[in-house]
Design a protein around this motif. Structure first.
Motif, PDB file in Angstrom:
ATOM      1  N   LYS A 111      50.925  36.215 -16.614  1.00 58.14           N
ATOM      2  CA  LYS A 111      49.928  37.145 -17.148  1.00 58.14           C
ATOM      3  C   LYS A 111      48.997  36.447 -18.133  1.00 58.14           C
ATOM      4  O   LYS A 111      47.778  36.663 -18.120  1.00 58.14           O
ATOM      5  CB  LYS A 111      50.633  38.321 -17.827  1.00 58.14           C
ATOM      6  N   ASN A 112      49.546  35.586 -18.991  1.00 52.16           N
ATOM      7  CA  ASN A 112      48.716  34.859 -19.947  1.00 52.16           C
ATOM      8  C   ASN A 112      47.772  33.895 -19.241  1.00 52.16           C
ATOM      9  O   ASN A 112      46.622  33.716 -19.663  1.00 52.16           O
ATOM     10  CB  ASN A 112      49.595  34.108 -20.944  1.00 52.16           C
ATOM     11  N   LEU A 113      48.241  33.292 -18.145  1.00 53.85           N
ATOM     12  CA  LEU A 113      47.356  32.422 -17.366  1.00 53.85           C
ATOM     13  C   LEU A 113      46.232  33.233 -16.715  1.00 53.85           C
ATOM     14  O   LEU A 113      45.099  32.770 -16.605  1.00 53.85           O
ATOM     15  CB  LEU A 113      48.162  31.671 -16.301  1.00 53.85           C
ATOM     16  N   PHE A 114      46.571  34.443 -16.264  1.00 52.43           N
ATOM     17  CA  PHE A 114      45.532  35.308 -15.687  1.00 52.43           C
ATOM     18  C   PHE A 114      44.441  35.608 -16.713  1.00 52.43           C
ATOM     19  O   PHE A 114      43.239  35.507 -16.416  1.00 52.43           O
ATOM     20  CB  PHE A 114      46.158  36.611 -15.191  1.00 52.43           C
ATOM     21  N   PHE A 115      44.846  35.967 -17.934  1.00 49.47           N
ATOM     22  CA  PHE A 115      43.847  36.257 -18.967  1.00 49.47           C
ATOM     23  C   PHE A 115      43.032  35.006 -19.303  1.00 49.47           C
ATOM     24  O   PHE A 115      41.836  35.093 -19.597  1.00 49.47           O
ATOM     25  CB  PHE A 115      44.519  36.799 -20.233  1.00 49.47           C
ATOM     26  N   GLN A 116      43.679  33.869 -19.243  1.00 48.80           N
ATOM     27  CA  GLN A 116      42.965  32.624 -19.494  1.00 48.80           C
ATOM     28  C   GLN A 116      41.904  32.397 -18.422  1.00 48.80           C
ATOM     29  O   GLN A 116      40.765  32.011 -18.719  1.00 48.80           O
ATOM     30  CB  GLN A 116      43.958  31.456 -19.526  1.00 48.80           C
ATOM     31  N   VAL A 117      42.279  32.627 -17.159  1.00 46.17           N
ATOM     32  CA  VAL A 117      41.320  32.481 -16.049  1.00 46.17           C
ATOM     33  C   VAL A 117      40.183  33.485 -16.199  1.00 46.17           C
ATOM     34  O   VAL A 117      39.008  33.156 -16.013  1.00 46.17           O
ATOM     35  CB  VAL A 117      42.041  32.662 -14.697  1.00 46.17           C
ATOM     36  N   LYS A 118      40.532  34.719 -16.532  1.00 44.16           N
ATOM     37  CA  LYS A 118      39.503  35.757 -16.671  1.00 44.16           C
ATOM     38  C   LYS A 118      38.509  35.414 -17.777  1.00 44.16           C
ATOM     39  O   LYS A 118      37.307  35.664 -17.656  1.00 44.16           O
ATOM     40  CB  LYS A 118      40.160  37.108 -16.981  1.00 44.16           C
ATOM     41  N   ASP A 119      38.993  34.825 -18.862  1.00 45.08           N
ATOM     42  CA  ASP A 119      38.126  34.533 -20.000  1.00 45.08           C
ATOM     43  C   ASP A 119      37.299  33.269 -19.814  1.00 45.08           C
ATOM     44  O   ASP A 119      36.307  33.069 -20.514  1.00 45.08           O
ATOM     45  CB  ASP A 119      38.967  34.379 -21.278  1.00 45.08           C
ATOM     46  N   THR A 120      37.704  32.414 -18.878  1.00 49.44           N
ATOM     47  CA  THR A 120      37.002  31.131 -18.734  1.00 49.44           C
ATOM     48  C   THR A 120      36.251  30.989 -17.413  1.00 49.44           C
ATOM     49  O   THR A 120      35.346  30.173 -17.312  1.00 49.44           O
ATOM     50  CB  THR A 120      38.000  29.950 -18.847  1.00 49.44           C
ATOM     51  N   ASN A 121      36.611  31.792 -16.406  1.00 52.55           N
ATOM     52  CA  ASN A 121      35.946  31.691 -15.110  1.00 52.55           C
ATOM     53  C   ASN A 121      34.892  32.797 -14.984  1.00 52.55           C
ATOM     54  O   ASN A 121      35.233  33.980 -14.999  1.00 52.55           O
ATOM     55  CB  ASN A 121      36.977  31.817 -13.978  1.00 52.55           C
ATOM     56  N   PRO A 122      33.607  32.445 -14.838  1.00 51.37           N
ATOM     57  CA  PRO A 122      32.548  33.479 -14.831  1.00 51.37           C
ATOM     58  C   PRO A 122      32.648  34.443 -13.668  1.00 51.37           C
ATOM     59  O   PRO A 122      32.294  35.612 -13.788  1.00 51.37           O
ATOM     60  CB  PRO A 122      31.252  32.663 -14.776  1.00 51.37           C
ATOM     61  N   PHE A 123      33.140  33.977 -12.516  1.00 52.68           N
ATOM     62  CA  PHE A 123      33.215  34.855 -11.352  1.00 52.68           C
ATOM     63  C   PHE A 123      34.300  35.916 -11.522  1.00 52.68           C
ATOM     64  O   PHE A 123      34.106  37.084 -11.187  1.00 52.68           O
ATOM     65  CB  PHE A 123      33.480  34.023 -10.090  1.00 52.68           C
ATOM     66  N   VAL A 124      35.454  35.497 -12.037  1.00 52.22           N
ATOM     67  CA  VAL A 124      36.528  36.460 -12.297  1.00 52.22           C
ATOM     68  C   VAL A 124      36.132  37.381 -13.437  1.00 52.22           C
ATOM     69  O   VAL A 124      36.349  38.599 -13.399  1.00 52.22           O
ATOM     70  CB  VAL A 124      37.846  35.718 -12.642  1.00 52.22           C
ATOM     71  N   ASN A 125      35.508  36.823 -14.444  1.00 52.06           N
ATOM     72  CA  ASN A 125      35.053  37.609 -15.592  1.00 52.06           C
ATOM     73  C   ASN A 125      34.108  38.731 -15.166  1.00 52.06           C
ATOM     74  O   ASN A 125      34.163  39.852 -15.672  1.00 52.06           O
ATOM     75  CB  ASN A 125      34.374  36.680 -16.595  1.00 52.06           C
TER      76      ASN A 125
END
Length: 418
Positions: A111-125
């Motif tokens: 879950k923490n990795l998911f939030f990390q991806v969401k906060d750093t990847n513009p497409f997921v964001n």
């Protein structure tokens, strides 16, 4: 809104949200999950679970310390298996408590990795943008933001044909120094204008048309019969057909409005007691200025059908052909039509077509276009109602006469700006 580690960044937002489609489709959801899972797996290869904070919390957990050595060894094997392909994973047998404890901390890690991806990847964001960051135009009045994103489309048929939409739009675009408009509305006086060719090529004939009566004066003998009717076009039509029918002894007795689009007129029949001729008058809506479109027989009740239908035909038929209209060249109007008509005339001149207004009435203007041996006569219907939201827009271009299809297509293209 910014991405982690980037004080300034472009903003990525899915089209779904600017099209008022807040939910992804099923296929989009599947594709999105696959994309995100791929990004999370990339991070798991870089940041292994055994090196993570969640793993440290696991081995410090009291429940872990209470496990047997066999259970602890089984957990270590399961952790190693996370990084291995399926065919290389070791088979592990251990207790449910050991598996549940490991699963709890591994889920936190994922879950923490998911939030990390969401906060750093513009497409997921971009997928997780919600309307919470937006404010209404009303609340933005008086503000002066450096940059504003304004959604031009509000909802279907919402306001673009009345003043309130443009006041709203003005308030929105003046709230920022730089304004980006998404889903812009295309607004044009001819945006909903239909084209009808009611002519016969090379032939001047009587043509049925919708009836409009401007400043119609009702004769004293009929005032009491039509005083309850509000539509002046219906009133004029009933009075005109009544004057024709009166020649054969059919006298108007009463009228009644049955709906916004249908009125009935009741006539006494000569040499007949307690029987009435009943006619139906159909009228159009606000888009066509409530003009009368048809007169129908509801009940003859012994009335002479030929006489009645001939008078109806006379009333609905244009008495003189457009070819006999006087070319008095009325001046261009001073309202919204002036600029449009001037553009029509100028465009026609560039194509060696002479275009001029030959008649002007409330809600309609008649034009004649000539080019060498060809000629075309058409009527432009326009709205003027504030309440019906037709003011400033044309509803119909109606061809009355043409000498050829060639001039028809030329003028049609010029009028519609093609």
């Amino acid at each position: 809104m910014s991405l982690s580690g980037s004080p300034e960044t472009d903003i990525w937002i899915l089209d779904n949200y600017f099209n008022s489609e807040e939910d992804l489709t099923k296929d989009e959801q599947i594709a999105f999950r696959a994309f995100v899972n791929g990004k999370i797996n990339d991070e798991k290869r870089k940041q292994k679970f055994e090196d993570s904070q969640e793993h440290q919390q696991l081995v410090q957990d009291k429940q872990y310390k209470d496990l047997s050595n066999e259970e602890k060894e089984a957990i270590k094997t399961l952790v190693r298996n996370y990084a291995l392909p399926k065919e290389k994973k070791e088979k592990v047998e251990t207790s449910r408590n050991a598996r549940n404890l490991l699963s709890t901390y591994y889920q936190k890690y994922s879950k923490n990795l998911f939030f990390q991806v969401k906060d750093t990847n513009p497409f997921v964001n971009a997928v997780f943008v919600k309307y919470g960051w937006a404010i209404t135009v009303h609340k933005a009045i008086g503000s002066n933001y450096n940059e504003v994103i304004l959604k031009g489309h509000r909802k279907e048929n919402d306001g673009i044909t009345n003043d309130s939409y443009f006041r709203w739009l003005y308030s929105g675009v003046t709230a920022g120094k730089t304004v980006h408009i998404t889903s812009p509305e295309t607004i044009h006086p001819l945006m909903n204008c239909v084209f009808e060719d009611n002519s016969s090529r090379g032939v001047s004939t009587k043509s049925k048309e919708s009836l409009i009566f401007e400043n119609y004066e009702v004769e004293a003998k009929l005032i009491g019969k039509v005083k309850s009717l509000e539509n002046k076009n219906v009133v004029g039509t009933i009075c005109e057909i009544s004057n024709l029918l009166q020649q054969n002894g059919y006298l108007l007795e009463s009228t009644k409005k049955f709906s916004d689009y249908l009125t009935k007129a009741f006539y006494s029949i000569p040499q007949s007691e307690n029987r009435q001729l009943i006619l139906i008058i159909d009228n159009k809506g606000p888009k066509d200025n409530f003009s009368v479109s048809n007169i129908r027989v509801d009940k003859l009740n012994g009335a002479d059908e030929n006489i009645v239908r001939n008078y109806i035909e006379d009333c609905l038929t244009q008495k003189k052909s457009t070819g006999s209209i006087a070319g008095d060249k009325p001046e261009l109007s001073s309202d919204f039509r002036q600029e449009i008509y001037a553009a029509w005339i100028e465009s026609c001149e560039h194509k060696n077509i002479a275009l001029k207004i030959i008649q002007s009435h409330n809600n309609q203007d008649i034009f004649r276009a000539t080019c060498e041996q060809d000629s075309l006569t058409f009527r432009a219907w326009y709205g003027a109602g504030e309440q019906s939201r037709t003011k400033g827009f044309f509803s119909k271009i109606e061809v009355l006469e043409k000498s050829s299809e060639t001039i028809l297509e030329k003028v049609k293209d010029l009028v519609y700006g093609r």
